[in-house]
Write a protein that holds these residues in place. Structure first.
Motif, short mmCIF file in Angstrom:
data_model
loop_
_atom_site.label_atom_id
_atom_site.label_comp_id
_atom_site.label_asym_id
_atom_site.label_seq_id
_atom_site.Cartn_x
_atom_site.Cartn_y
_atom_site.Cartn_z
N PHE A 219 0.85 -1.20 0.00
CA PHE A 219 0.00 0.00 0.00
C PHE A 219 0.88 1.25 0.00
O PHE A 219 2.06 1.22 0.35
N LYS A 220 0.27 2.37 -0.37
CA LYS A 220 1.01 3.62 -0.53
C LYS A 220 1.21 4.31 0.82
O LYS A 220 0.36 4.23 1.71
N PHE B 73 -4.20 0.65 -1.80
CA PHE B 73 -3.37 -0.49 -2.20
C PHE B 73 -2.87 -0.33 -3.63
O PHE B 73 -3.56 0.23 -4.49
N TYR B 74 -1.69 -0.87 -3.86
CA TYR B 74 -1.12 -0.88 -5.21
C TYR B 74 -1.78 -1.97 -6.05
O TYR B 74 -2.22 -3.00 -5.52
N ARG B 75 -1.83 -1.74 -7.33
CA ARG B 75 -2.31 -2.74 -8.26
C ARG B 75 -1.13 -3.25 -9.10
O ARG B 75 -0.27 -2.47 -9.49
N TYR C 102 -10.06 -6.79 -5.79
CA TYR C 102 -9.13 -7.08 -4.69
C TYR C 102 -7.72 -6.87 -5.24
O TYR C 102 -7.13 -7.76 -5.84
N ALA C 103 -7.20 -5.67 -5.04
CA ALA C 103 -5.92 -5.29 -5.62
C ALA C 103 -4.81 -6.25 -5.19
O ALA C 103 -4.86 -6.86 -4.12
N ASP C 104 -3.79 -6.35 -6.05
CA ASP C 104 -2.66 -7.24 -5.74
C ASP C 104 -2.00 -6.83 -4.42
O ASP C 104 -1.59 -7.70 -3.63
N GLY C 105 -1.89 -5.52 -4.19
CA GLY C 105 -1.29 -5.06 -2.93
C GLY C 105 -2.11 -5.47 -1.72
O GLY C 105 -1.57 -5.76 -0.66
N ASN D 249 -0.97 -7.76 1.31
CA ASN D 249 -1.11 -7.31 2.68
C ASN D 249 -1.87 -8.33 3.53
O ASN D 249 -1.59 -8.51 4.72
N THR D 250 -2.84 -9.00 2.93
CA THR D 250 -3.59 -10.05 3.64
C THR D 250 -2.67 -11.20 4.03
O THR D 250 -2.74 -11.73 5.13
N ILE D 251 -1.81 -11.59 3.09
CA ILE D 251 -0.85 -12.66 3.39
C ILE D 251 0.11 -12.20 4.49
O ILE D 251 0.45 -12.97 5.40
#
Length: 259
Positions: free
Chosen positions: A101-102, A125-127, A205-208, A212-214
């Motif tokens: 995330f930024k 969040f970043y994509r 659900y952005a890649d970032g 972050n969830t992981i």
């Protein structure tokens, strides 16, 4: 011959009494009972915890991850870092790569203010996968390996949320009717019926956010930032995207891939 006959008669032992034979047989059979209990324990399931001969610290009172802790004002069991804490990896050279995330110039998370009222602001969040990472077959296969180790237990190898943990939990629910609070792991290849997009796909659900969830966990899912390296977390993200594509690819997509 007479000498041999006399020797046999002199060395002949009397017949063992029946009661003594019966006791010996019962004693031998009794030694099989523990083995039978051990075999039964290894082949059947139970709602009771295993027998602990040495208790150690296994059964100490504790608060599980993501659970409510009344000791603290915010009721969080997983305590945030104290203000001013500087970790060994505090210098963030690439927020996209390390956080997902930024952040602003002061290192604080950048929040997205939604248009709808009553919805809390979320992280920006970043994509996409960070530019420093080359996504190739080796990288995706590494993600598959890490996913199978850390994620498949709950989400299943196919990502549909029916891993070994979920199956065992459902067995316990069926065995014990008092257990009714089990929430299965998310189906990461499910489609949102309202939008037609994947619930955990790139559009919603952005890649970032997936990274972050992981890293930090979500709801009842614990974070795996301590077990999985930064690069391996992104490899899992890449594999999940490949897994989603494989489950929802059209004939046109397959034809383009084969060209």
């Amino acid at each position: 011959m007479k000498l041999i006959k006399d020797f046999i008669e002199d060395t002949y032992l009397p017949k063992m009494p029946f009661w003594l034979i019966a006791i010996a047989v019962v004693g031998v059979v009794a030694t099989w009972v523990p083995l039978a209990f051990i075999a039964k324990a290894r082949t059947t399931t139970s709602t009771k915890p295993p027998v602990h001969i040495f208790q150690d610290m296994d059964l100490q009172p504790r608060f599980d991850a993501q659970s409510i802790n009344p000791i603290f004002a915010d009721q969080r069991s997983m305590r945030p870092n104290p203000a001013g804490t500087v970790s060994r990896r505090a210098i963030i050279g690439d927020a996209h790569y390390e956080l997902g995330f930024k952040v602003d110039d002061a290192g604080q998370p950048v929040l997205v203010q939604p248009d709808e009222e009553g919805i809390e602001a979320t992280l920006d969040f970043y994509r996409g996968i960070p530019d420093r990472i080359d996504v190739d077959d080796v990288f995706v296969k590494r993600g598959q390996e890490q996913f199978n180790i850390y994620c498949s237990a709950c989400h299943g190898y196919d990502g549909q949320g029916n891993g070994a943990v979920n199956k065992r939990a459902l067995e316990l629910v069926n065995i014990n009717s008092t257990i009714n609070q089990w929430t299965p792991a998310s189906n990461i290849i499910a489609v949102n019926p309202q939008t037609g997009n994947l619930l955990y796909g790139e559009e919603e659900y952005a890649d970032g956010k997936l990274y972050n969830t992981i890293n930090n966990g979500i709801r009842n899912m614990k974070g795996y930032g301590q077990q999985i390296s930064v690069k391996d977390r992104w490899s899992i993200v890449a594999y999940i995207r490949a897994l989603q594509i494989s489950q929802h690819a059209s004939e046109k997509d397959l034809a383009e891939q084969s060209e």
